[in-house]
Design a protein around this motif. Structure first.
Motif, PDB file in Angstrom:
ATOM      1  N   ALA A 235      57.025  49.528 -38.303  1.00  0.00           N
ATOM      2  CA  ALA A 235      56.297  49.999 -37.123  1.00  0.00           C
ATOM      3  C   ALA A 235      54.791  50.067 -37.394  1.00  0.00           C
ATOM      4  CB  ALA A 235      56.816  51.371 -36.700  1.00  0.00           C
ATOM      5  N   GLU A 236      54.420  50.517 -38.583  1.00  0.00           N
ATOM      6  CA  GLU A 236      52.998  50.594 -38.936  1.00  0.00           C
ATOM      7  C   GLU A 236      52.391  49.205 -39.025  1.00  0.00           C
ATOM      8  OE1 GLU A 236      53.066  52.809 -42.551  1.00  0.00           O
ATOM      9  OE2 GLU A 236      52.960  54.764 -41.537  1.00  0.00           O
ATOM     10  N   TRP A 237      53.144  48.258 -39.592  1.00  0.00           N
ATOM     11  CA  TRP A 237      52.655  46.885 -39.691  1.00  0.00           C
ATOM     12  C   TRP A 237      52.474  46.278 -38.301  1.00  0.00           C
ATOM     13  CZ3 TRP A 237      55.532  41.953 -39.364  1.00  0.00           C
ATOM     14  CH2 TRP A 237      54.728  40.865 -39.706  1.00  0.00           C
TER      15      TRP A 237
ATOM     16  N   CYS B  33      47.191  48.784 -49.793  1.00  0.00           N
ATOM     17  CA  CYS B  33      48.132  49.499 -48.934  1.00  0.00           C
ATOM     18  C   CYS B  33      49.229  48.562 -48.437  1.00  0.00           C
ATOM     19  CB  CYS B  33      47.385  50.123 -47.757  1.00  0.00           C
ATOM     20  SG  CYS B  33      48.450  51.005 -46.595  1.00  0.00           S
ATOM     21  N   VAL B  34      48.828  47.368 -47.992  1.00  0.00           N
ATOM     22  CA  VAL B  34      49.805  46.392 -47.513  1.00  0.00           C
ATOM     23  C   VAL B  34      50.720  45.950 -48.649  1.00  0.00           C
ATOM     24  CG1 VAL B  34      50.106  44.085 -46.539  1.00  0.00           C
ATOM     25  CG2 VAL B  34      48.331  45.599 -45.637  1.00  0.00           C
ATOM     26  N   ARG B  35      50.140  45.729 -49.817  1.00  0.00           N
ATOM     27  CA  ARG B  35      50.941  45.299 -50.964  1.00  0.00           C
ATOM     28  C   ARG B  35      51.981  46.351 -51.319  1.00  0.00           C
ATOM     29  NH1 ARG B  35      51.593  46.433 -55.943  1.00  0.00           N
ATOM     30  NH2 ARG B  35      49.965  48.023 -55.901  1.00  0.00           N
ATOM     31  N   ARG B  36      51.562  47.609 -51.379  1.00  0.00           N
ATOM     32  CA  ARG B  36      52.476  48.691 -51.733  1.00  0.00           C
ATOM     33  C   ARG B  36      53.596  48.820 -50.707  1.00  0.00           C
ATOM     34  NH1 ARG B  36      50.533  52.903 -55.043  1.00  0.00           N
ATOM     35  NH2 ARG B  36      51.341  54.473 -53.606  1.00  0.00           N
ATOM     36  N   SER B  37      53.240  48.745 -49.431  1.00  0.00           N
ATOM     37  CA  SER B  37      54.248  48.859 -48.376  1.00  0.00           C
ATOM     38  C   SER B  37      55.243  47.711 -48.441  1.00  0.00           C
ATOM     39  CB  SER B  37      53.574  48.882 -47.000  1.00  0.00           C
ATOM     40  OG  SER B  37      52.781  50.032 -46.844  1.00  0.00           O
ATOM     41  N   THR B  38      54.738  46.506 -48.731  1.00  0.00           N
ATOM     42  CA  THR B  38      55.615  45.341 -48.795  1.00  0.00           C
ATOM     43  C   THR B  38      56.565  45.440 -49.979  1.00  0.00           C
ATOM     44  OG1 THR B  38      53.844  44.008 -47.821  1.00  0.00           O
ATOM     45  CG2 THR B  38      55.687  42.828 -48.812  1.00  0.00           C
ATOM     46  N   VAL B  39      56.069  45.919 -51.108  1.00  0.00           N
ATOM     47  CA  VAL B  39      56.926  46.097 -52.285  1.00  0.00           C
ATOM     48  C   VAL B  39      58.045  47.091 -51.978  1.00  0.00           C
ATOM     49  CG1 VAL B  39      57.008  47.015 -54.627  1.00  0.00           C
ATOM     50  CG2 VAL B  39      55.171  45.465 -53.977  1.00  0.00           C
ATOM     51  N   VAL B  40      57.687  48.194 -51.330  1.00  0.00           N
ATOM     52  CA  VAL B  40      58.691  49.194 -50.956  1.00  0.00           C
ATOM     53  C   VAL B  40      59.706  48.587 -49.994  1.00  0.00           C
ATOM     54  CG1 VAL B  40      59.073  51.363 -49.726  1.00  0.00           C
ATOM     55  CG2 VAL B  40      57.183  51.173 -51.339  1.00  0.00           C
ATOM     56  N   LEU B  41      59.211  47.827 -49.025  1.00  0.00           N
ATOM     57  CA  LEU B  41      60.089  47.209 -48.032  1.00  0.00           C
ATOM     58  C   LEU B  41      61.071  46.251 -48.693  1.00  0.00           C
ATOM     59  CD1 LEU B  41      60.761  46.815 -45.033  1.00  0.00           C
ATOM     60  CD2 LEU B  41      59.021  45.032 -44.959  1.00  0.00           C
ATOM     61  N   LEU B  42      60.580  45.397 -49.573  1.00  0.00           N
ATOM     62  CA  LEU B  42      61.448  44.434 -50.250  1.00  0.00           C
ATOM     63  C   LEU B  42      62.475  45.139 -51.135  1.00  0.00           C
ATOM     64  CD1 LEU B  42      58.858  41.681 -51.250  1.00  0.00           C
ATOM     65  CD2 LEU B  42      60.613  41.541 -49.479  1.00  0.00           C
ATOM     66  N   THR B  43      62.046  46.211 -51.782  1.00  0.00           N
ATOM     67  CA  THR B  43      62.963  46.974 -52.626  1.00  0.00           C
ATOM     68  C   THR B  43      64.075  47.597 -51.790  1.00  0.00           C
ATOM     69  OG1 THR B  43      61.155  47.497 -54.153  1.00  0.00           O
ATOM     70  CG2 THR B  43      63.139  48.846 -54.309  1.00  0.00           C
TER      71      THR B  43
ATOM     72  N   PHE C 124      45.447  37.324 -36.842  1.00  0.00           N
ATOM     73  CA  PHE C 124      46.159  37.252 -38.119  1.00  0.00           C
ATOM     74  C   PHE C 124      45.197  36.920 -39.258  1.00  0.00           C
ATOM     75  CE2 PHE C 124      50.222  36.739 -35.752  1.00  0.00           C
ATOM     76  CZ  PHE C 124      50.940  37.708 -36.424  1.00  0.00           C
ATOM     77  N   LEU C 125      44.274  36.016 -38.993  1.00  0.00           N
ATOM     78  CA  LEU C 125      43.298  35.658 -40.023  1.00  0.00           C
ATOM     79  C   LEU C 125      42.413  36.851 -40.366  1.00  0.00           C
ATOM     80  CD1 LEU C 125      42.149  32.083 -38.927  1.00  0.00           C
ATOM     81  CD2 LEU C 125      43.585  32.697 -40.867  1.00  0.00           C
ATOM     82  N   ALA C 126      41.916  37.531 -39.340  1.00  0.00           N
ATOM     83  CA  ALA C 126      41.038  38.678 -39.571  1.00  0.00           C
ATOM     84  C   ALA C 126      41.762  39.781 -40.332  1.00  0.00           C
ATOM     85  CB  ALA C 126      40.526  39.211 -38.235  1.00  0.00           C
ATOM     86  N   MET C 127      43.018  39.994 -39.985  1.00  0.00           N
ATOM     87  CA  MET C 127      43.796  41.063 -40.606  1.00  0.00           C
ATOM     88  C   MET C 127      44.208  40.712 -42.036  1.00  0.00           C
ATOM     89  SD  MET C 127      47.435  42.487 -39.224  1.00  0.00           S
ATOM     90  CE  MET C 127      48.444  43.602 -40.194  1.00  0.00           C
ATOM     91  N   SER C 128      44.630  39.481 -42.243  1.00  0.00           N
ATOM     92  CA  SER C 128      45.199  39.086 -43.528  1.00  0.00           C
ATOM     93  C   SER C 128      44.154  38.814 -44.598  1.00  0.00           C
ATOM     94  CB  SER C 128      46.077  37.846 -43.344  1.00  0.00           C
ATOM     95  OG  SER C 128      47.098  38.107 -42.409  1.00  0.00           O
ATOM     96  N   PHE C 129      42.936  38.521 -44.177  1.00  0.00           N
ATOM     97  CA  PHE C 129      41.870  38.285 -45.148  1.00  0.00           C
ATOM     98  C   PHE C 129      40.889  39.455 -45.148  1.00  0.00           C
ATOM     99  CE2 PHE C 129      43.584  34.098 -44.481  1.00  0.00           C
ATOM    100  CZ  PHE C 129      43.511  33.508 -45.733  1.00  0.00           C
ATOM    101  N   GLU C 130      41.418  40.641 -44.808  1.00  0.00           N
ATOM    102  CA  GLU C 130      40.616  41.866 -44.808  1.00  0.00           C
ATOM    103  C   GLU C 130      39.950  42.037 -46.169  1.00  0.00           C
ATOM    104  OE1 GLU C 130      38.626  44.818 -43.977  1.00  0.00           O
ATOM    105  OE2 GLU C 130      40.042  44.442 -42.355  1.00  0.00           O
ATOM    106  N   ASP C 131      38.654  42.325 -46.142  1.00  0.00           N
ATOM    107  CA  ASP C 131      37.887  42.409 -47.385  1.00  0.00           C
ATOM    108  C   ASP C 131      38.052  43.736 -48.126  1.00  0.00           C
ATOM    109  OD1 ASP C 131      36.851  39.871 -47.037  1.00  0.00           O
ATOM    110  OD2 ASP C 131      35.176  40.587 -45.823  1.00  0.00           O
ATOM    111  N   HIS C 132      38.477  44.779 -47.418  1.00  0.00           N
ATOM    112  CA  HIS C 132      38.565  46.088 -48.061  1.00  0.00           C
ATOM    113  C   HIS C 132      39.737  46.130 -49.041  1.00  0.00           C
ATOM    114  CE1 HIS C 132      35.531  47.496 -45.357  1.00  0.00           C
ATOM    115  NE2 HIS C 132      36.273  47.239 -44.297  1.00  0.00           N
ATOM    116  N   PRO C 133      39.494  46.410 -50.320  1.00  0.00           N
ATOM    117  CA  PRO C 133      40.577  46.433 -51.304  1.00  0.00           C
ATOM    118  C   PRO C 133      41.625  47.491 -50.997  1.00  0.00           C
ATOM    119  CG  PRO C 133      38.535  47.315 -52.244  1.00  0.00           C
ATOM    120  CD  PRO C 133      38.179  46.692 -50.937  1.00  0.00           C
TER     121      PRO C 133
END
Length: 205
Positions: free
Chosen positions: A66-68, A104-114, A90-99
């Motif tokens: 839902a957050e995604w 945050c997206v990486r962590r959420s995706t790892v949790v989701l896949l797990t 999608f381009l603006a969101m996926s190439f977001e410059d803020h680390p």
């Protein structure tokens, strides 16, 4: 401004704790006792909101998806109306410059896949959102296949980041973004060209 209900705050706290447990120890580590300890609540307090581990994991997946979806919709709203709006979002969101955003997206995706590894049936909320996004892309005013190509490329980039299969430098990332942006513009131009051709033929009839 309306404050969130106390129950909502409590549920979010529990789900945050569940995600932390998964990130620290993987799917096998998520137990009701571990989540309750991480959240600083009693096991009974946790069971009041989530009567089983399965319900807890399901709620965690639903919230992440839902957050995604909300992030995607906000990115679309931020783009000017017109052909290619969704693809540009999608381009603006996926190439977001803020680390912080990328982490945050990486962590959420790892949790989701797990979580999906623990219970593959929980993939349905993600499928539902992807169907919605595919419909948006299909109606984005681009030549067939162009928007889908952008979305597929972005998916591939994110998975390579998550699994560490490729080391994409900032320079290469910028080049990929520029190439995908050109693809969007080609998709828009192709549709506009076909419309002009039809109008010319109609005028000459």
């Amino acid at each position: 401004m309306v404050k969130p209900a106390r129950s909502t705050i409590c549920v979010d706290k529990l789900l945050d704790a569940a995600q932390t447990v998964v990130l620290q120890g993987g799917a096998a580590s998520i137990t009701l006792d571990a989540v309750a300890a991480e959240a600083g609540v009693s096991k009974g307090g946790l069971l009041h909101h989530f009567p089983s581990k399965e319900k807890l994991i399901e709620a965690m997946v639903v919230r992440i998806v839902a957050e995604w979806r909300q992030d995607v919709m906000e990115a679309i709203e931020a783009q000017p109306h017109g052909p290619g709006r969704v693809a540009r979002a999608f381009l603006a969101m996926s190439f977001e410059d803020h680390p912080d955003f990328a982490d945050c997206v990486r962590r959420s995706t790892v949790v989701l896949l797990t979580a999906l590894t623990a219970n593959p049936k929980l993939v349905q909320p993600l499928r539902d959102v992807y169907r919605e996004l595919e419909t948006l892309i299909a109606n984005d005013g681009l030549k067939p296949g162009y928007g889908e190509a952008v979305l597929s490329a972005i998916d591939g980039l994110w998975f390579s980041k998550i699994f560490g299969t490729r080391d994409v430098s900032a320079e290469r990332s910028a080049a990929i973004r520029a190439s995908l942006a050109r693809l969007v513009e080609e998709g828009v131009a192709g549709v506009e060209g076909r419309m002009e051709s039809k109008q010319t033929k109609g005028a000459g009839a």
